[in-house]
Design a protein around this motif. Structure first.
Motif, PDB file in Angstrom:
ATOM      1  N   LEU A  41       0.817  -1.228  -0.034  1.00 50.49           N
ATOM      2  CA  LEU A  41      -0.024  -0.025  -0.064  1.00 50.49           C
ATOM      3  C   LEU A  41       0.970   1.192   0.038  1.00 50.49           C
ATOM      4  O   LEU A  41       0.438   2.496  -0.495  1.00 50.49           O
ATOM      5  N   ALA A  42       2.052   1.130   0.491  1.00 55.74           N
ATOM      6  CA  ALA A  42       3.031   2.249   0.687  1.00 55.74           C
ATOM      7  C   ALA A  42       3.509   2.355  -0.681  1.00 55.74           C
ATOM      8  O   ALA A  42       4.286   3.551  -0.778  1.00 55.74           O
ATOM      9  N   HIS A  43       3.698   1.601  -1.689  1.00 54.55           N
ATOM     10  CA  HIS A  43       4.354   1.806  -2.637  1.00 54.55           C
ATOM     11  C   HIS A  43       3.689   1.460  -3.844  1.00 54.55           C
ATOM     12  O   HIS A  43       4.232   0.731  -4.814  1.00 54.55           O
ATOM     13  N   GLY A  44       2.413   1.923  -3.755  1.00 53.66           N
ATOM     14  CA  GLY A  44       1.695   2.063  -5.339  1.00 53.66           C
ATOM     15  C   GLY A  44       0.650   0.712  -5.397  1.00 53.66           C
ATOM     16  O   GLY A  44       0.118   0.704  -6.538  1.00 53.66           O
ATOM     17  N   GLY A  45       0.654  -0.045  -4.356  1.00 50.53           N
ATOM     18  CA  GLY A  45      -0.464  -0.997  -4.476  1.00 50.53           C
ATOM     19  C   GLY A  45      -1.782  -0.571  -3.870  1.00 50.53           C
ATOM     20  O   GLY A  45      -1.759   0.378  -3.176  1.00 50.53           O
ATOM     21  N   ARG A  46      -2.894  -1.320  -4.470  1.00 51.78           N
ATOM     22  CA  ARG A  46      -4.322  -0.926  -3.681  1.00 51.78           C
ATOM     23  C   ARG A  46      -4.601  -2.173  -3.280  1.00 51.78           C
ATOM     24  O   ARG A  46      -4.514  -3.519  -3.521  1.00 51.78           O
ATOM     25  N   ASP A  47      -5.440  -1.936  -1.926  1.00 51.08           N
ATOM     26  CA  ASP A  47      -6.082  -3.155  -1.367  1.00 51.08           C
ATOM     27  C   ASP A  47      -6.958  -3.734  -2.096  1.00 51.08           C
ATOM     28  O   ASP A  47      -7.763  -3.356  -2.531  1.00 51.08           O
ATOM     29  N   ASN A  48      -6.679  -5.199  -1.900  1.00 55.75           N
ATOM     30  CA  ASN A  48      -7.639  -6.047  -2.505  1.00 55.75           C
ATOM     31  C   ASN A  48      -8.073  -7.167  -1.535  1.00 55.75           C
ATOM     32  O   ASN A  48      -8.489  -8.293  -1.995  1.00 55.75           O
ATOM     33  N   GLY A  49      -7.985  -7.010  -0.160  1.00 54.85           N
ATOM     34  CA  GLY A  49      -8.272  -8.001   0.739  1.00 54.85           C
ATOM     35  C   GLY A  49      -7.203  -8.002   1.859  1.00 54.85           C
ATOM     36  O   GLY A  49      -5.987  -8.518   1.402  1.00 54.85           O
ATOM     37  N   PRO A 106       0.765  -2.222  -9.598  1.00 53.12           N
ATOM     38  CA  PRO A 106       0.324  -1.025 -10.395  1.00 53.12           C
ATOM     39  C   PRO A 106      -0.422  -1.148 -11.560  1.00 53.12           C
ATOM     40  O   PRO A 106      -0.945  -0.250 -12.337  1.00 53.12           O
ATOM     41  N   ASP A 107      -0.373  -2.417 -12.163  1.00 51.00           N
ATOM     42  CA  ASP A 107      -1.024  -2.830 -13.382  1.00 51.00           C
ATOM     43  C   ASP A 107      -2.100  -3.510 -13.324  1.00 51.00           C
ATOM     44  O   ASP A 107      -2.866  -4.107 -14.458  1.00 51.00           O
TER      45      ASP A 107
END
Length: 142
Positions: free
Chosen positions: A91-99, A118-119
């Motif tokens: 989450l701190a490096h460009g990821g989005r929560d998915n669970g 990121p993709d």
């Protein structure tokens, strides 16, 4: 893209993700793999790799000019704390929560976290619990 070791007898030899923004992917994967104790093995202007995961640009010679689709990759973690650290770093490096980190119903002791890279790839870190660490294998159906 050369690796340091050849491992025979594995189901998966390697995985390649072809991404839009290599720098964003490098930041993301360097951070999350570091929480799992997996270093980046090497890199060039058009790719980087860690263990048997290769991430490249579409203009990399191995990519043949096409982005890969969305995939689900699950990385093994050595502990629940590593799963928690993976999620936080993602989450701190460009990821989005998915669970977020937590128990899943797949089998007793299955503790995992899911993020979108990121993709948009669904990236998971999973710890199978102490009881499962000594088991020969676990089959999970999706």
């Amino acid at each position: 893209m050369a690796t340091q070791q050849l491992h025979r007898g594995r189901l998966i030899d390697h995985i390649q993700l072809v991404v839009r923004d290599l720098a964003a992917s490098r930041r993301f994967y360097t951070a999350v793999l570091d929480t799992l104790g997996i270093p980046i093995g090497g890199s060039d202007d058009s790719y980087f790799w860690a263990d048997e995961l290769f991430v490249s640009t579409a203009d990399s010679i191995a990519a043949q000019g096409h982005l890969t689709g969305r995939h689900h990759l699950a990385f093994q973690a050595a502990s629940r704390a590593a799963v928690d650290a993976f999620h936080k770093a993602a989450l701190a490096h460009g990821g989005r929560d998915n669970g977020g980190p937590g128990e899943r119903p797949y089998h007793p002791g299955y503790y995992a976290a899911f993020v979108l890279d990121p993709d948009g790839n669904n990236i998971e870190a999973v710890y199978h619990g102490e009881a499962e660490r000594s088991a020969p294998s676990v089959s999970i159906r999706f």
